[in-house]
Scaffold this active site. Structure first.
Site, PDB file in Angstrom:
ATOM      1  N   HIS A  70     -13.812 -10.988  18.579  1.00  0.00           N
ATOM      2  CA  HIS A  70     -12.780  -9.950  18.535  1.00  0.00           C
ATOM      3  C   HIS A  70     -11.470 -10.474  19.116  1.00  0.00           C
ATOM      4  CE1 HIS A  70     -15.737  -6.306  18.168  1.00  0.00           C
ATOM      5  NE2 HIS A  70     -15.887  -7.203  17.213  1.00  0.00           N
ATOM      6  N   GLU A 102      -9.675  -9.632  21.683  1.00  0.00           N
ATOM      7  CA  GLU A 102      -9.643  -9.860  23.123  1.00  0.00           C
ATOM      8  C   GLU A 102     -10.281 -11.201  23.492  1.00  0.00           C
ATOM      9  OE1 GLU A 102     -10.462  -5.350  22.601  1.00  0.00           O
ATOM     10  OE2 GLU A 102     -10.743  -7.212  21.495  1.00  0.00           O
ATOM     11  N   CYS A 106     -13.955  -2.414  22.556  1.00  0.00           N
ATOM     12  CA  CYS A 106     -15.275  -1.859  22.272  1.00  0.00           C
ATOM     13  C   CYS A 106     -16.152  -1.872  23.520  1.00  0.00           C
ATOM     14  CB  CYS A 106     -15.948  -2.634  21.139  1.00  0.00           C
ATOM     15  SG  CYS A 106     -16.208  -4.387  21.472  1.00  0.00           S
ATOM     16  N   CYS A 134     -16.181  -5.934  24.346  1.00  0.00           N
ATOM     17  CA  CYS A 134     -14.931  -6.523  24.848  1.00  0.00           C
ATOM     18  C   CYS A 134     -14.517  -5.908  26.186  1.00  0.00           C
ATOM     19  CB  CYS A 134     -13.819  -6.353  23.821  1.00  0.00           C
ATOM     20  SG  CYS A 134     -14.072  -7.375  22.356  1.00  0.00           S
ATOM     21  N   TRP A 171       1.977  -3.282 -21.812  1.00  0.00           N
ATOM     22  CA  TRP A 171       2.675  -3.407 -20.543  1.00  0.00           C
ATOM     23  C   TRP A 171       3.815  -2.415 -20.422  1.00  0.00           C
ATOM     24  CZ3 TRP A 171       0.501  -5.851 -16.726  1.00  0.00           C
ATOM     25  CH2 TRP A 171      -0.426  -6.867 -17.006  1.00  0.00           C
ATOM     26  N   ARG A 216      -3.423  -5.162  -4.345  1.00  0.00           N
ATOM     27  CA  ARG A 216      -4.872  -5.327  -4.526  1.00  0.00           C
ATOM     28  C   ARG A 216      -5.480  -6.146  -3.395  1.00  0.00           C
ATOM     29  NH1 ARG A 216      -5.382  -7.094 -10.943  1.00  0.00           N
ATOM     30  NH2 ARG A 216      -4.784  -5.073 -11.860  1.00  0.00           N
ATOM     31  N   THR A 271     -11.054   2.064 -19.310  1.00  0.00           N
ATOM     32  CA  THR A 271     -10.070   1.025 -19.010  1.00  0.00           C
ATOM     33  C   THR A 271     -10.639  -0.350 -19.322  1.00  0.00           C
ATOM     34  OG1 THR A 271      -8.949   2.344 -17.318  1.00  0.00           O
ATOM     35  CG2 THR A 271      -8.718  -0.038 -17.162  1.00  0.00           C
ATOM     36  N   LEU A 319      -7.675   8.834 -12.614  1.00  0.00           N
ATOM     37  CA  LEU A 319      -6.687   9.068 -11.564  1.00  0.00           C
ATOM     38  C   LEU A 319      -6.490  10.554 -11.302  1.00  0.00           C
ATOM     39  CD1 LEU A 319      -4.208   6.348 -12.794  1.00  0.00           C
ATOM     40  CD2 LEU A 319      -5.143   6.411 -10.470  1.00  0.00           C
TER      41      LEU A 319
END
Length: 345
Positions: free
Chosen positions: A51, A53, A78, A87, A178, A192, A204, A294
């Protein structure tokens, strides 16, 4: 003297370097300061690794200085054993003088326990420094643990007259019409690369035959998710044959074939889709499906952020773009396009 806010901003900058490589863990940065001088820093670099830390402490050349030092951490340390030890225990062991925390961890096994443990050890604790910025860094992690579903990012491109695609006949498949400018594609691929998964519907896949990668930029390809209730996607589709990890959410079967995993769900409602993704430990998903896919997420209010790209073109007719209510929080001119950014409150 540099303020707590300035040191915390440095910790935030470090946290962001972790990116999607740390998922499903949060992005965390840490900065260690001794007498107004940074002597160590680190961030969570990869899931299962040390982590922030730990990396920060290990970067300090003279650890005897830690007892007189302050550590700035974007997220509460944590207090439980996971893939690594707590941590909070490390900070107590090193006898830090003060711990400054950006925001409390919503994860049930931490949620204030780390702070409590530090205070019981006599360490001074300050919380909520640049809290809103720290929340923004881990909006995916917080959404996952508070809403029990992934953070949902919607993205689509539409024409100036409000169409997402031209009308197609049954033989016109595998062709992308496009809308956005070529210069915008690397930006979309960057978006992405920030998410764990990318989701489209089977139509799609049929119409565009997409690869759904980040080939225009450096970064990790998201896990591809296809919603295909009756398994109608063409078997010759690119994403079923390029040996990249792909999950097909369907109502018929559970099966694994090469890199393709079929996951059976009760229905293809957005609720069941997001439940399945949560069970796969996916913190965030970018939805790039067709208009119907969507719109289902919008109507069901199962979305958190949306980017709508409006290209400098008109179709005159075709498939209408999804409709999202409210005003955009930001509008950006990018090449010949305009990008409208929305957040659901």
């Amino acid at each position: 003297m540099i303020s707590d806010e300035q040191y915390m901003q440095r910790a935030i900058d470090l946290a962001l370097l972790g990116g999607v490589a740390v998922a499903p863990n949060p992005m965390v940065g840490a900065v260690i300061v001794h007498r107004d001088r940074i002597i160590g820093e680190g961030y969570h670099q990869v899931y299962g690794g040390p982590h922030a830390e730990v990396n920060a402490v290990n970067s300090v050349a003279d650890r005897s200085l830690l007892a007189e030092s302050t550590i700035y951490v974007t997220l509460e340390p944590c207090a439980h054993f996971g893939k690594t030890p707590p941590c909070a225990d490390l900070l107590i062991q090193e006898n830090f003088k003060r711990v400054v925390i950006g925001t409390i961890d919503p994860f049930a096994e931490v949620a204030g326990k780390g702070i409590e443990r530090l205070q019981e050890a006599g360490i001074e604790v300050t919380t909520d420094v640049l809290r809103d910025r720290c929340l923004e860094v881990n909006k995916r992690f917080f959404t996952f643990h508070q809403k029990k579903r992934p953070y949902v990012f919607l993205k689509w491109a539409q024409t100036r007259d409000g169409f997402i695609d031209l009308a197609r006949d049954e033989h016109e498949t595998g062709v992308i019409h496009w809308i956005s400018s070529p210069e915008t594609q690397p930006l979309v691929h960057h978006w992405r690369s920030l998410e764990q998964a990318i989701l489209v519907g089977w139509k799609t896949v049929l119409n565009d035959d997409p690869s759904l990668t980040v080939r225009e930029v450096k970064g990790r390809n998201p896990l591809r998710i296809v919603v295909d209730s009756q398994l109608k996607a063409p078997i010759e589709a690119t994403l079923l044959n390029d040996n990249r990890p792909t999950v097909i959410l369907n109502t018929l079967k559970n099966e694994e074939t090469g890199a393709v995993r079929y996951v059976k769900i009760p229905s293809v409602s957005t609720k069941d889709i997001l439940q399945a993704l949560a069970e796969l430990n996916i913190l965030s998903v970018i939805v790039e499906g067709g208009s119907k896919t969507l719109q289902h997420f919008i109507v069901d209010q199962h979305w958190d952020e949306a980017h709508v790209i409006v290209g400098d073109t008109r179709f005159g007719s075709g498939t209408k773009a999804p409709v999202i209510s409210g005003l955009p929080r930001k509008t950006i001119a990018f090449s010949s396009d305009r990008i409208y950014e929305y957040r659901r409150v």
